[in-house]
Design an enzyme around this catalytic site. Structure first.
Site, PDB file in Angstrom:
ATOM      1  N   SER A   1       3.557  54.285   5.581  1.00  8.19           N
ATOM      2  CA  SER A   1       4.653  55.201   5.102  1.00  8.19           C
ATOM      3  C   SER A   1       4.650  55.241   3.371  1.00  8.19           C
ATOM      4  O   SER A   1       4.076  54.158   2.655  1.00  8.19           O
ATOM      5  CB  SER A   1       5.907  54.922   5.553  1.00  8.19           C
ATOM      6  OG  SER A   1       6.653  53.754   5.162  1.00  8.19           O
TER       7      SER A   1
ATOM      8  N   GLU B   1       6.395  56.471  -0.503  1.00 13.49           N
ATOM      9  CA  GLU B   1       7.473  57.144  -1.050  1.00 13.49           C
ATOM     10  C   GLU B   1       6.980  58.074  -2.168  1.00 13.49           C
ATOM     11  O   GLU B   1       5.931  57.625  -3.056  1.00 13.49           O
ATOM     12  CB  GLU B   1       8.433  55.983  -1.777  1.00 13.49           C
ATOM     13  CG  GLU B   1       9.758  56.579  -2.396  1.00 13.49           C
ATOM     14  CD  GLU B   1      10.363  55.561  -2.838  1.00 13.49           C
ATOM     15  OE1 GLU B   1      11.115  54.677  -2.543  1.00 13.49           O
ATOM     16  OE2 GLU B   1      10.152  55.402  -4.442  1.00 13.49           O
TER      17      GLU B   1
ATOM     18  N   ALA C   1      32.600  54.523  -1.143  1.00 14.10           N
ATOM     19  CA  ALA C   1      32.798  53.154  -2.077  1.00 14.10           C
ATOM     20  C   ALA C   1      31.541  52.717  -2.042  1.00 14.10           C
ATOM     21  O   ALA C   1      31.210  51.934  -3.033  1.00 14.10           O
ATOM     22  CB  ALA C   1      33.780  52.422  -1.433  1.00 14.10           C
TER      23      ALA C   1
ATOM     24  N   ALA D   1      23.907  40.549  -6.341  1.00 13.65           N
ATOM     25  CA  ALA D   1      24.062  39.752  -5.364  1.00 13.65           C
ATOM     26  C   ALA D   1      24.066  38.112  -5.771  1.00 13.65           C
ATOM     27  O   ALA D   1      23.380  37.930  -6.546  1.00 13.65           O
ATOM     28  CB  ALA D   1      23.090  39.999  -4.187  1.00 13.65           C
TER      29      ALA D   1
ATOM     30  N   LYS E   1      25.112  46.649   7.178  1.00 16.12           N
ATOM     31  CA  LYS E   1      24.563  48.024   7.027  1.00 16.12           C
ATOM     32  C   LYS E   1      24.091  48.206   8.598  1.00 16.12           C
ATOM     33  O   LYS E   1      24.361  49.426   9.060  1.00 16.12           O
ATOM     34  CB  LYS E   1      23.548  48.185   6.097  1.00 16.12           C
ATOM     35  CG  LYS E   1      24.364  47.817   4.674  1.00 16.12           C
ATOM     36  CD  LYS E   1      23.227  48.500   3.531  1.00 16.12           C
ATOM     37  CE  LYS E   1      22.119  47.832   3.250  1.00 16.12           C
ATOM     38  NZ  LYS E   1      21.592  48.310   1.841  1.00 16.12           N
TER      39      LYS E   1
END
Ligand code: FAD
Length: 289
Positions: free
Chosen positions: A8, A10, A118, A147, A160
């Protein structure tokens, strides 16, 4: 001989007529490779809202490929963000790469719009609730700058996925081991959704190095040394093709079946790496353009 990977690509939305020609030229080269999907970014700080929308719809209508539209939470109300998603659904675009997004340049940390989402989890949950989209999300094998550790990114990815995402695409990285470590940690955390490695063929080491530093991507010393020599000898593109091919080959040897290329709207490196992996044009250009 292993099977060629699924691929794929981008792209970013063009901001000028000249850039539009470059994107269509890039699609002309890469769409015949029959990608699983292509994705179109959403400018940092939400700066390309309309351009992304127009590029996504044009590719969807004209190139016969699945398109995933990137969508971020930056600088928009919940209603505005969901309206953009609805307009994609109405146009038949049902894949979204759902992201928190980076703040506009010079703004430091992400601050949610007072009426906005948020964080990425809130966006994913709201999009999932519509039942209209296949949701992809970002993942960070080298820890995201916000992180504390790789495990933080694994735990956050789990949240997620639990919020409704179907698959993840990683930030770029330079060594296959970085991906495998992350993939193993995700499996141990109970993440079963596909995690697609993001591959950035290096068109310019100076630019990519700077970008890597801002993304928190680890830069191995051997890479600096290799590019020092290659740039001196005028062989930067050759090295880039070889390194990206080697990275992909190592990933495939480790069981990876899907690769997502960050093309930067320049087709040559990605096309050459794909060819080296056995991914060749499957349809005539006249059939996709
Ligand atoms: P998140 O997964 O939401 O956050 C990244 C990390 O930060 C998490 O892993 C977690 O460790 C930590 N974190 C964040 N929020 C919390 C919280 N509330 N509590 C605890 N920990 C938290 N940017 C654009 O502007 N436009 C694009 O089109 C775009 N496309 C991208 C495509 C891909 C495949 C990737 C990997 C990144 C892309 N980005 C894009 C960059 C992305 O927006 C930034 O990296 C942004 O800082 C994080 O967005 P996210 O949704 O991936 O991060």
């Amino acid at each position: 001989m292993t099977r060629p990977p699924r691929v794929s690509f981008e792209f970013f939305p063009p901001k000028s007529i000249e850039a539009s020609f470059r994107l269509w030229e890039t699609l002309g080269v890469l769409a015949p490779l029959a990608p699983e999907f292509v994705s179109v970014t959403y400018g940092a700080g939400g700066t390309t809202r309309t351009l992304t929308h127009d590029a996504v719809k044009t590719i969807h209508a004209n190139y016969g490929v699945q398109v995933a539209a990137h969508l971020t939470c930056v600088d928009a109300t919940r209603a505005e963000t969901l309206a953009i998603a609805e307009s994609y659904a109405a146009a038949g675009v049902t894949q979204i790469v759902a992201l928190r997004g980076d703040p506009p340049k010079g703004q430091g940390r992400f601050t949610p719009h007072p009426d906005g989402f948020a964080d990425s989890i809130a966006l994913i949950a709201a999009l999932a609730e519509t039942g209209k989209f296949h949701l992809r999300v970002g993942a960070y094998p080298d820890p995201h700058p916000e992180a504390g550790s790789m495990q933080d990114c694994v735990d956050y990815l789990k949240r997620k996925i639990d919020a409704g995402a179907s698959s993840a695409i990683t930030q770029f990285f330079f060594e296959a081991e970085t991906f495998f470590r992350f993939r193993d940690a995700c499996a141990a955390a109970g993440i079963h959704a596909p995690i697609i490695p993001g591959i950035l063929p290096i068109n310019s080491w100076t630019g990519v190095r700077k970008f890597a530093q801002s993304c928190g991507t680890a830069i191995p010393a051997w890479l600096d040394e290799a590019y020092d020599k290659a740039i001196r000898d005028g062989r930067e593109q050759l090295l880039s093709t070889a390194l990206a091919t080697e990275l992909c080959t190592d990933l495939i040897a480790g069981g990876v079946e899907d690769l997502h290329f960050y093309t930067l709207n320049a087709p040559d490196l990605t096309r050459d790496v794909c060819a080296a992996l056995g991914v060749m044009p499957k349809v005539a250009l006249s059939e996709v353009a």
